[in-house]
Design a protein around this motif. Structure first.
Motif, mmCIF file in Angstrom:
data_model
loop_
_atom_site.group_PDB
_atom_site.id
_atom_site.type_symbol
_atom_site.label_atom_id
_atom_site.label_comp_id
_atom_site.label_asym_id
_atom_site.label_seq_id
_atom_site.Cartn_x
_atom_site.Cartn_y
_atom_site.Cartn_z
ATOM 1 N N LYS A 105 0.843 -1.208 0.000
ATOM 2 C CA LYS A 105 0.000 0.000 0.000
ATOM 3 C C LYS A 105 0.872 1.249 0.000
ATOM 4 C CE LYS A 105 -3.430 -1.524 3.096
ATOM 5 N NZ LYS A 105 -4.360 -1.179 4.161
ATOM 6 N N ALA A 106 1.937 1.235 0.770
ATOM 7 C CA ALA A 106 2.826 2.398 0.854
ATOM 8 C C ALA A 106 3.552 2.654 -0.463
ATOM 9 C CB ALA A 106 3.840 2.206 1.980
ATOM 10 N N LEU A 107 3.791 1.627 -1.251
ATOM 11 C CA LEU A 107 4.476 1.778 -2.544
ATOM 12 C C LEU A 107 3.556 2.253 -3.663
ATOM 13 C CD1 LEU A 107 6.598 -1.493 -2.733
ATOM 14 C CD2 LEU A 107 7.433 0.814 -2.288
ATOM 15 N N THR A 108 2.262 2.064 -3.474
ATOM 16 C CA THR A 108 1.290 2.313 -4.542
ATOM 17 C C THR A 108 1.167 3.801 -4.856
ATOM 18 O OG1 THR A 108 0.083 0.332 -3.899
ATOM 19 C CG2 THR A 108 -1.099 1.921 -5.259
ATOM 20 N N LYS A 109 1.327 4.132 -6.129
ATOM 21 C CA LYS A 109 1.221 5.517 -6.595
ATOM 22 C C LYS A 109 -0.118 5.803 -7.275
ATOM 23 C CE LYS A 109 5.602 6.517 -5.672
ATOM 24 N NZ LYS A 109 5.806 6.203 -4.290
ATOM 25 N N THR A 110 -0.881 4.757 -7.577
ATOM 26 C CA THR A 110 -2.193 4.930 -8.199
ATOM 27 C C THR A 110 -3.254 5.034 -7.109
ATOM 28 O OG1 THR A 110 -2.528 2.539 -8.348
ATOM 29 C CG2 THR A 110 -1.516 3.633 -10.262
ATOM 30 N N ARG A 111 -4.464 5.407 -7.498
ATOM 31 C CA ARG A 111 -5.554 5.525 -6.519
ATOM 32 C C ARG A 111 -6.180 4.187 -6.175
ATOM 33 N NH1 ARG A 111 -10.068 8.893 -7.432
ATOM 34 N NH2 ARG A 111 -10.317 8.663 -5.211
ATOM 35 N N SER A 112 -6.027 3.190 -7.049
ATOM 36 C CA SER A 112 -6.678 1.898 -6.826
ATOM 37 C C SER A 112 -5.655 0.777 -6.740
ATOM 38 C CB SER A 112 -7.645 1.584 -7.969
ATOM 39 O OG SER A 112 -8.672 2.529 -8.020
ATOM 40 N N LEU A 113 -5.874 -0.091 -5.762
ATOM 41 C CA LEU A 113 -5.058 -1.280 -5.582
ATOM 42 C C LEU A 113 -5.995 -2.475 -5.759
ATOM 43 C CD1 LEU A 113 -2.216 -2.285 -4.770
ATOM 44 C CD2 LEU A 113 -2.932 -2.103 -2.380
ATOM 45 N N LEU A 114 -5.653 -3.370 -6.678
ATOM 46 C CA LEU A 114 -6.504 -4.509 -7.005
ATOM 47 C C LEU A 114 -5.759 -5.816 -6.794
ATOM 48 C CD1 LEU A 114 -7.990 -3.344 -10.451
ATOM 49 C CD2 LEU A 114 -8.962 -2.992 -8.168
ATOM 50 N N VAL A 115 -6.520 -6.847 -6.462
ATOM 51 C CA VAL A 115 -5.966 -8.192 -6.370
ATOM 52 C C VAL A 115 -7.004 -9.160 -6.915
ATOM 53 C CG1 VAL A 115 -6.763 -8.536 -3.987
ATOM 54 C CG2 VAL A 115 -4.834 -9.859 -4.842
ATOM 55 N N GLY A 116 -6.545 -10.126 -7.672
ATOM 56 C CA GLY A 116 -7.420 -11.174 -8.171
ATOM 57 C C GLY A 116 -7.074 -12.482 -7.492
ATOM 58 N N ILE A 154 -10.775 -16.260 -15.724
ATOM 59 C CA ILE A 154 -11.663 -15.116 -15.489
ATOM 60 C C ILE A 154 -12.986 -15.599 -14.905
ATOM 61 C CG2 ILE A 154 -13.055 -13.333 -16.644
ATOM 62 C CD1 ILE A 154 -10.617 -12.871 -18.508
ATOM 63 N N GLU A 155 -13.525 -16.646 -15.493
ATOM 64 C CA GLU A 155 -14.812 -17.199 -15.053
ATOM 65 C C GLU A 155 -14.777 -17.655 -13.595
ATOM 66 O OE1 GLU A 155 -17.125 -21.373 -16.043
ATOM 67 O OE2 GLU A 155 -16.046 -20.387 -17.660
ATOM 68 N N THR A 156 -13.638 -18.158 -13.134
ATOM 69 C CA THR A 156 -13.553 -18.782 -11.810
ATOM 70 C C THR A 156 -12.826 -17.920 -10.774
ATOM 71 O OG1 THR A 156 -11.563 -19.952 -12.515
ATOM 72 C CG2 THR A 156 -13.662 -21.110 -12.773
ATOM 73 N N SER A 157 -12.627 -16.652 -11.086
ATOM 74 C CA SER A 157 -11.900 -15.745 -10.193
ATOM 75 C C SER A 157 -12.757 -14.593 -9.714
ATOM 76 C CB SER A 157 -10.662 -15.184 -10.897
ATOM 77 O OG SER A 157 -9.733 -16.216 -11.181
ATOM 78 N N VAL A 158 -12.243 -13.886 -8.730
ATOM 79 C CA VAL A 158 -12.860 -12.656 -8.236
ATOM 80 C C VAL A 158 -11.793 -11.572 -8.213
ATOM 81 C CG1 VAL A 158 -14.612 -13.795 -6.816
ATOM 82 C CG2 VAL A 158 -12.394 -13.212 -5.806
ATOM 83 N N VAL A 159 -12.227 -10.329 -8.152
ATOM 84 C CA VAL A 159 -11.314 -9.189 -7.978
ATOM 85 C C VAL A 159 -11.758 -8.427 -6.745
ATOM 86 C CG1 VAL A 159 -10.471 -7.009 -8.933
ATOM 87 C CG2 VAL A 159 -10.823 -8.974 -10.440
ATOM 88 N N LEU A 160 -10.779 -8.111 -5.924
ATOM 89 C CA LEU A 160 -11.007 -7.262 -4.758
ATOM 90 C C LEU A 160 -10.201 -5.993 -4.960
ATOM 91 C CD1 LEU A 160 -10.570 -10.459 -3.567
ATOM 92 C CD2 LEU A 160 -11.615 -9.284 -1.645
ATOM 93 N N GLY A 161 -10.719 -4.884 -4.478
ATOM 94 C CA GLY A 161 -10.024 -3.623 -4.659
ATOM 95 C C GLY A 161 -10.197 -2.694 -3.490
ATOM 96 N N MET A 162 -9.318 -1.704 -3.469
ATOM 97 C CA MET A 162 -9.431 -0.630 -2.480
ATOM 98 C C MET A 162 -8.965 0.659 -3.122
ATOM 99 S SD MET A 162 -6.206 -0.778 0.185
ATOM 100 C CE MET A 162 -7.081 -1.845 1.253
ATOM 101 N N GLU A 163 -9.595 1.735 -2.700
ATOM 102 C CA GLU A 163 -9.204 3.055 -3.152
ATOM 103 C C GLU A 163 -8.241 3.633 -2.118
ATOM 104 O OE1 GLU A 163 -10.089 4.607 -6.099
ATOM 105 O OE2 GLU A 163 -10.895 2.616 -6.523
ATOM 106 N N LEU A 164 -7.150 4.209 -2.590
ATOM 107 C CA LEU A 164 -6.157 4.815 -1.729
ATOM 108 C C LEU A 164 -6.243 6.320 -1.887
ATOM 109 C CD1 LEU A 164 -3.252 2.394 -2.594
ATOM 110 C CD2 LEU A 164 -4.729 2.311 -0.602
ATOM 111 N N GLU A 165 -5.784 7.033 -0.879
ATOM 112 C CA GLU A 165 -5.848 8.492 -0.935
ATOM 113 C C GLU A 165 -4.596 9.093 -1.474
ATOM 114 O OE1 GLU A 165 -7.069 9.603 2.992
ATOM 115 O OE2 GLU A 165 -8.660 8.136 2.891
#
Length: 165
Positions: A105-116, A154-165
């Motif tokens: 999270k500390a390294l992330t420069k974008t607003r969204s962090l996603l994981v599948g 794709i059919e058998t996966s999910v995506v989780l995400g969070m918005e960072l400030e």
């Protein structure tokens, strides 16, 4: 390799065998859980890992001078992906995953962090939800846009995400 104040280090190509061993050891948990046509031994081949390493940075968690966990970090367009996050079975449930989450999270420069992850890997979904990620309803679109995976995955996966400030 690493010290007690900073156990997470960037990994290089020389650590490919260790990364591969950790991924394949931890992914054995998927056997019998993910669809049979999606699970194979080894879970990830060396060639696949080399291809993945070309598009992301892998980080390792060092304990007692050995890498015991790995996580890929991949900025893609307007988001950042957490990829191939695994901890050796004997080191799980000891706070390594939470340390990775804070580091990434500390390294992330974008607003969204996603994981599948696999939809059937309830423990992984629960883990990410515990750290503030939410299941996203547009997972098919997200997986097709940001990941290079098969239609079956794709059919058998999910995506989780969070918005960072």
């Amino acid at each position: 390799m690493g010290d007690s104040s900073s156990p997470i280090i960037a990994l290089a190509g020389t650590e490919t065998p260790v990364i591969l061993d950790i991924i394949n050891a931890a992914a054995k948990r998927y056997e019998g859980i993910v669809p049979r046509d999606c699970y194979h031994e080894p879970y990830m081949s060396g060639d696949e890992l080399v291809r993945e390493m070309a598009s992301m940075i892998f980080y390792g968690f060092v304990e007692n001078r050995e890498i015991v966990g790995v996580a890929g970090f991949q900025p893609v367009a307007d988001v950042t992906l957490i990829r191939h996050a695994y901890v050796l079975p004997g080191y799980q449930r000891k706070g390594i995953g939470s340390r990775f989450m804070e580091h990434l999270k500390a390294l992330t420069k974008t607003r969204s962090l996603l994981v599948g992850t696999w939809a059937a890997a309830y423990w992984a979904v629960d883990f990410y939800r515990k750290y503030g990620f939410n299941l996203l309803p547009d997972k098919d679109e997200l997986l097709a846009r940001y990941w290079r995976i098969s239609p079956r995955q794709i059919e058998t996966s999910v995506v989780l995400g969070m918005e960072l400030e």
